[in-house]
Write a protein that holds these residues in place. Structure first.
Motif, PDB file in Angstrom:
ATOM      1  N   ALA A  72       0.827  -1.209   0.000  1.00 33.37           N
ATOM      2  CA  ALA A  72       0.000   0.000   0.000  1.00 33.37           C
ATOM      3  C   ALA A  72       0.862   1.259   0.000  1.00 33.37           C
ATOM      4  N   SER A  73       0.331   2.307  -0.594  1.00 33.64           N
ATOM      5  CA  SER A  73       1.011   3.602  -0.564  1.00 33.64           C
ATOM      6  C   SER A  73       0.924   4.174   0.844  1.00 33.64           C
ATOM      7  N   GLU A  75      -2.568   5.613   1.775  1.00 32.60           N
ATOM      8  CA  GLU A  75      -3.697   4.745   2.110  1.00 32.60           C
ATOM      9  C   GLU A  75      -3.449   3.858   3.336  1.00 32.60           C
ATOM     10  N   ALA A 115      -5.939   4.270   6.648  1.00 36.76           N
ATOM     11  CA  ALA A 115      -7.275   3.686   6.479  1.00 36.76           C
ATOM     12  C   ALA A 115      -7.213   2.165   6.492  1.00 36.76           C
ATOM     13  N   LEU A 116      -6.215   1.595   5.820  1.00 38.07           N
ATOM     14  CA  LEU A 116      -6.079   0.135   5.796  1.00 38.07           C
ATOM     15  C   LEU A 116      -5.737  -0.414   7.177  1.00 38.07           C
ATOM     16  N   VAL A 167      -5.837  -2.934  -1.320  1.00 35.67           N
ATOM     17  CA  VAL A 167      -4.879  -1.903  -1.740  1.00 35.67           C
ATOM     18  C   VAL A 167      -5.305  -1.324  -3.077  1.00 35.67           C
ATOM     19  N   ARG A 168      -5.346  -0.004  -3.163  1.00 37.58           N
ATOM     20  CA  ARG A 168      -5.737   0.680  -4.404  1.00 37.58           C
ATOM     21  C   ARG A 168      -4.529   1.259  -5.141  1.00 37.58           C
ATOM     22  N   ASP A 169      -3.567   1.801  -4.401  1.00 42.89           N
ATOM     23  CA  ASP A 169      -2.376   2.396  -5.010  1.00 42.89           C
ATOM     24  C   ASP A 169      -1.197   1.460  -4.753  1.00 42.89           C
TER      25      ASP A 169
END
Length: 147
Positions: A110-111, A114, A117-118, A137-139
């Motif tokens: 993860a970046s 983020e 929040a994770l 994970v989005r980024d």
């Protein structure tokens, strides 16, 4: 060797070691089959020993891989504890030790943006293991230095 990291995401992050996964392991399995057939066709102390050693070699290969992965997980745990202590707000940083190794393994992709929040989701029990965290994970940040 290129200095640009390979593109990586959840679907492509698994690392295959061609020598281990596609050469050594199939050869060791074939060795067990050959030694087992020899034992069945001509039972003797020699063929029994060969079959035993064939199994032992496969187990040795597995144990060596597991030990390398265990060391890698320890490094990830340390690396992520340092990173999280730097990135997280104080309330979350105080709870880093509550995260499980599997969660830390997933969080490493993860970046920084983020991570808070994770981590909150992990601590709330919403993301329990490495796979669940990785899927969230989005980024995606690639990790190309794995064993």
């Amino acid at each position: 060797m290129s200095s640009t990291p390979r593109s990586q995401d959840y679907a492509t992050h698994r690392r295959w070691n061609p020598l281990v996964h596609f050469v050594l392991t199939p050869l060791l399995i074939a060795n067990i089959v050959v030694a087992g057939r020899a034992l069945v066709r001509a039972p003797s102390a020699g063929t029994a020993w060969a079959a035993t050693m064939a199994v032992a070699l496969l187990l040795l290969s597995y144990a060596a891989r597991e030990q390398a992965l265990a060391v890698q997980n320890r490094v990830i745990r340390l690396e992520m504890a340092l990173r999280l202590a730097r990135v997280l707000p104080a309330d979350l940083a105080a709870r880093i030790d509550e995260l499980r190794v599997g969660q830390l393994i997933g969080l490493r992709f993860a970046s920084d943006a983020e991570l808070p929040a994770l981590v909150r989701q992990c601590l709330a029990g919403e993301l329990r293991g490495a796979d669940a965290v990785k899927r969230a994970v989005r980024d995606w940040q690639p990790d190309t230095l794995r064993a």
